[in-house]
Scaffold this motif. Structure first.
Motif, PDB file in Angstrom:
ATOM      1  N   GLU A  80      43.464  10.624 -12.586  1.00  0.00           N
ATOM      2  CA  GLU A  80      42.080  10.436 -12.170  1.00  0.00           C
ATOM      3  C   GLU A  80      41.823   8.996 -11.726  1.00  0.00           C
ATOM      4  O   GLU A  80      42.364   8.050 -12.298  1.00  0.00           O
ATOM      5  CB  GLU A  80      41.118  10.788 -13.313  1.00  0.00           C
ATOM      6  N   LEU A  81      40.989   8.868 -10.706  1.00  0.00           N
ATOM      7  CA  LEU A  81      40.528   7.585 -10.214  1.00  0.00           C
ATOM      8  C   LEU A  81      39.008   7.569 -10.228  1.00  0.00           C
ATOM      9  O   LEU A  81      38.373   8.623 -10.083  1.00  0.00           O
ATOM     10  CB  LEU A  81      41.023   7.340  -8.781  1.00  0.00           C
ATOM     11  N   THR A  82      38.440   6.389 -10.371  1.00  0.00           N
ATOM     12  CA  THR A  82      37.000   6.221 -10.237  1.00  0.00           C
ATOM     13  C   THR A  82      36.730   5.454  -8.950  1.00  0.00           C
ATOM     14  O   THR A  82      37.266   4.357  -8.746  1.00  0.00           O
ATOM     15  CB  THR A  82      36.406   5.459 -11.433  1.00  0.00           C
ATOM     16  N   ILE A  83      35.898   6.039  -8.086  1.00  0.00           N
ATOM     17  CA  ILE A  83      35.604   5.447  -6.789  1.00  0.00           C
ATOM     18  C   ILE A  83      34.106   5.185  -6.688  1.00  0.00           C
ATOM     19  O   ILE A  83      33.290   6.061  -6.979  1.00  0.00           O
ATOM     20  CB  ILE A  83      36.031   6.378  -5.629  1.00  0.00           C
ATOM     21  N   THR A  84      33.753   3.974  -6.277  1.00  0.00           N
ATOM     22  CA  THR A  84      32.354   3.602  -6.088  1.00  0.00           C
ATOM     23  C   THR A  84      32.173   3.056  -4.681  1.00  0.00           C
ATOM     24  O   THR A  84      32.905   2.154  -4.256  1.00  0.00           O
ATOM     25  CB  THR A  84      31.929   2.516  -7.098  1.00  0.00           C
ATOM     26  N   TRP A  85      31.195   3.596  -3.945  1.00  0.00           N
ATOM     27  CA  TRP A  85      30.818   3.040  -2.650  1.00  0.00           C
ATOM     28  C   TRP A  85      29.538   2.250  -2.870  1.00  0.00           C
ATOM     29  O   TRP A  85      28.460   2.816  -3.028  1.00  0.00           O
ATOM     30  CB  TRP A  85      30.630   4.144  -1.622  1.00  0.00           C
ATOM     31  N   ASN A  86      29.672   0.939  -2.901  1.00  0.00           N
ATOM     32  CA  ASN A  86      28.562   0.061  -3.242  1.00  0.00           C
ATOM     33  C   ASN A  86      27.591  -0.047  -2.071  1.00  0.00           C
ATOM     34  O   ASN A  86      27.970  -0.432  -0.961  1.00  0.00           O
ATOM     35  CB  ASN A  86      29.094  -1.324  -3.622  1.00  0.00           C
ATOM     36  N   GLU A  87      26.342   0.261  -2.335  1.00  0.00           N
ATOM     37  CA  GLU A  87      25.339   0.273  -1.268  1.00  0.00           C
ATOM     38  C   GLU A  87      24.984  -1.126  -0.807  1.00  0.00           C
ATOM     39  O   GLU A  87      24.618  -1.340   0.358  1.00  0.00           O
ATOM     40  CB  GLU A  87      24.084   0.999  -1.760  1.00  0.00           C
ATOM     41  N   GLU A  88      25.124  -2.125  -1.686  1.00  0.00           N
ATOM     42  CA  GLU A  88      24.706  -3.483  -1.350  1.00  0.00           C
ATOM     43  C   GLU A  88      25.654  -4.166  -0.367  1.00  0.00           C
ATOM     44  O   GLU A  88      25.213  -4.768   0.602  1.00  0.00           O
ATOM     45  CB  GLU A  88      24.563  -4.315  -2.625  1.00  0.00           C
ATOM     46  N   ASP A  89      26.967  -4.097  -0.626  1.00  0.00           N
ATOM     47  CA  ASP A  89      27.913  -4.779   0.259  1.00  0.00           C
ATOM     48  C   ASP A  89      28.705  -3.822   1.146  1.00  0.00           C
ATOM     49  O   ASP A  89      29.543  -4.255   1.943  1.00  0.00           O
ATOM     50  CB  ASP A  89      28.866  -5.671  -0.536  1.00  0.00           C
ATOM     51  N   ASN A  90      28.471  -2.512   0.992  1.00  0.00           N
ATOM     52  CA  ASN A  90      29.134  -1.473   1.779  1.00  0.00           C
ATOM     53  C   ASN A  90      30.631  -1.372   1.492  1.00  0.00           C
ATOM     54  O   ASN A  90      31.360  -0.699   2.204  1.00  0.00           O
ATOM     55  CB  ASN A  90      28.916  -1.683   3.288  1.00  0.00           C
ATOM     56  N   HIS A  91      31.096  -2.024   0.419  1.00  0.00           N
ATOM     57  CA  HIS A  91      32.512  -1.956   0.070  1.00  0.00           C
ATOM     58  C   HIS A  91      32.773  -0.752  -0.845  1.00  0.00           C
ATOM     59  O   HIS A  91      31.899  -0.342  -1.616  1.00  0.00           O
ATOM     60  CB  HIS A  91      32.955  -3.230  -0.643  1.00  0.00           C
ATOM     61  N   VAL A  92      33.992  -0.238  -0.745  1.00  0.00           N
ATOM     62  CA  VAL A  92      34.442   0.838  -1.624  1.00  0.00           C
ATOM     63  C   VAL A  92      35.333   0.224  -2.700  1.00  0.00           C
ATOM     64  O   VAL A  92      36.252  -0.552  -2.387  1.00  0.00           O
ATOM     65  CB  VAL A  92      35.218   1.913  -0.844  1.00  0.00           C
ATOM     66  N   TYR A  93      35.067   0.566  -3.956  1.00  0.00           N
ATOM     67  CA  TYR A  93      35.834   0.030  -5.075  1.00  0.00           C
ATOM     68  C   TYR A  93      36.563   1.171  -5.789  1.00  0.00           C
ATOM     69  O   TYR A  93      35.979   2.221  -6.055  1.00  0.00           O
ATOM     70  CB  TYR A  93      34.915  -0.702  -6.053  1.00  0.00           C
ATOM     71  N   MET A  94      37.825   0.929  -6.070  1.00  0.00           N
ATOM     72  CA  MET A  94      38.667   1.926  -6.735  1.00  0.00           C
ATOM     73  C   MET A  94      39.179   1.357  -8.049  1.00  0.00           C
ATOM     74  O   MET A  94      39.586   0.193  -8.116  1.00  0.00           O
ATOM     75  CB  MET A  94      39.862   2.289  -5.850  1.00  0.00           C
ATOM     76  N   SER A  95      39.188   2.170  -9.094  1.00  0.00           N
ATOM     77  CA  SER A  95      39.749   1.749 -10.376  1.00  0.00           C
ATOM     78  C   SER A  95      40.629   2.862 -10.921  1.00  0.00           C
ATOM     79  O   SER A  95      40.271   4.036 -10.858  1.00  0.00           O
ATOM     80  CB  SER A  95      38.635   1.433 -11.368  1.00  0.00           C
ATOM     81  N   GLY A  96      41.806   2.464 -11.450  1.00  0.00           N
ATOM     82  CA  GLY A  96      42.702   3.464 -12.001  1.00  0.00           C
ATOM     83  C   GLY A  96      43.945   2.835 -12.606  1.00  0.00           C
ATOM     84  O   GLY A  96      44.116   1.608 -12.602  1.00  0.00           O
TER      85      GLY A  96
END
Length: 279
Positions: free
Chosen positions: A249-265
């Motif tokens: 499993e991975l956790t993915i966040t698309w940040n609305e403020e900077d438009n960057h996608v962040y992945m954690s795993g």
């Protein structure tokens, strides 16, 4: 030649420390080492190299010898490798890739890198930059015919091209049958990775992936990011999503403020070895 086998959610690569080793023909070496009967066995080969623009540079090669622009799972593994093998003491590491510079945040406990967060940058949605040949841009929820079969695709680049389509049940879907056709479709000039996504809730999806140059793999970090972006663009998910892959499993966040996608795993060592064959 010394190498290290690592995996991130089952997406396994062979890593070579090019601060110590010299690789002259990486395309041929990737094919030979990735072969699962006569080689080491892996989804491909990753070189950890010096960089003039970042802390480290990554080159990654698929098991067919083709070079990819970016691999999220490999980026996390490199974060673990360079810290635990003493190449850096930094807990935040910059990594040069063919898809741009990525930034790694290492979650460390008692000297061990438990998980790695990766700033994957902004998703690219312009059709010509992905690239995908289509009359409209961006390509969001558009019907695309492949060998007479219609799919509804959303196309995203995370430094490498992705075509994301939604299915009712990823476990039962014939990924190989359709993935290999979509990968080489003339609509994708540089070929494409193909993600098959089942939406479970606003914050949870299942994903299977057909990787360009490798076939189906147990996980794909850039594919997970592209899938979450596609889900959000189609109004199916919220901004933070758990992505369940065959390998983990991975956790993915698309940040609305900077438009960057962040992945954690996670990232894990499998074993070290010595390659004795000539290429």
């Amino acid at each position: 030649m010394h190498f290290t086998k690592m995996e991130g959610c089952g997406n396994d690569y062979i890593y070579i420390n090019c601060f110590e080793e010299v690789v002259n023909q990486p395309e041929k070496l990737a094919i030979a080492m990735s072969e699962r009967h006569f080689g080491v066995g892996a989804d491909g080969l990753v070189l950890i190299m010096p960089s003039e623009n970042a802390d480290f540079r990554m080159r990654m090669f698929n098991l067919d010898g083709s070079e990819g622009e970016m691999c999220g799972n490999a980026a996390r593994c490199i974060g673990k490798y360079v810290y635990e093998r003493g190449l850096t003491k930094k807990e935040e590491v910059s990594l040069e890739t063919a898809g741009g510079i990525r930034y790694l945040a290492l979650n460390i406990e008692d000297g061990i890198v438990k998980t790695v967060g990766v700033d994957m940058g902004e998703p690219i949605l312009e059709a010509e930059k992905i690239p995908v040949i289509h009359g409209e841009s961006p390509v969001i929820g558009k019907r695309i015919a492949v060998n007479g079969t219609e799919f509804v695709f959303t196309c995203v680049s995370m430094g490498n091209p992705h075509g994301v389509t939604f299915v009712e049940d990823t476990a039962k879907f014939p990924v190989e049958a359709y993935g290999k056709l979509v990968e080489v479709s003339p609509l994708f000039p540089n070929k494409t990775n193909v993600e098959f996504v089942q939406v479970l809730s606003r914050n949870h999806i299942n994903m299977r992936v057909w990787e360009r140059g490798s076939g189906e793999t147990l996980a794909c970090g850039t594919g997970a990011c592209a899938s979450v972006v596609a889900c959000i663009l189609n109004g199916l998910c919220d901004r933070e999503v758990k992505v369940s892959l065959i390998g983990g499993e991975l956790t993915i966040t698309w940040n609305e403020e900077d438009n960057h996608v962040y992945m954690s795993g996670p990232a894990a060592f499998s074993f070290d070895g010595v390659w004795l064959k000539e290429v």
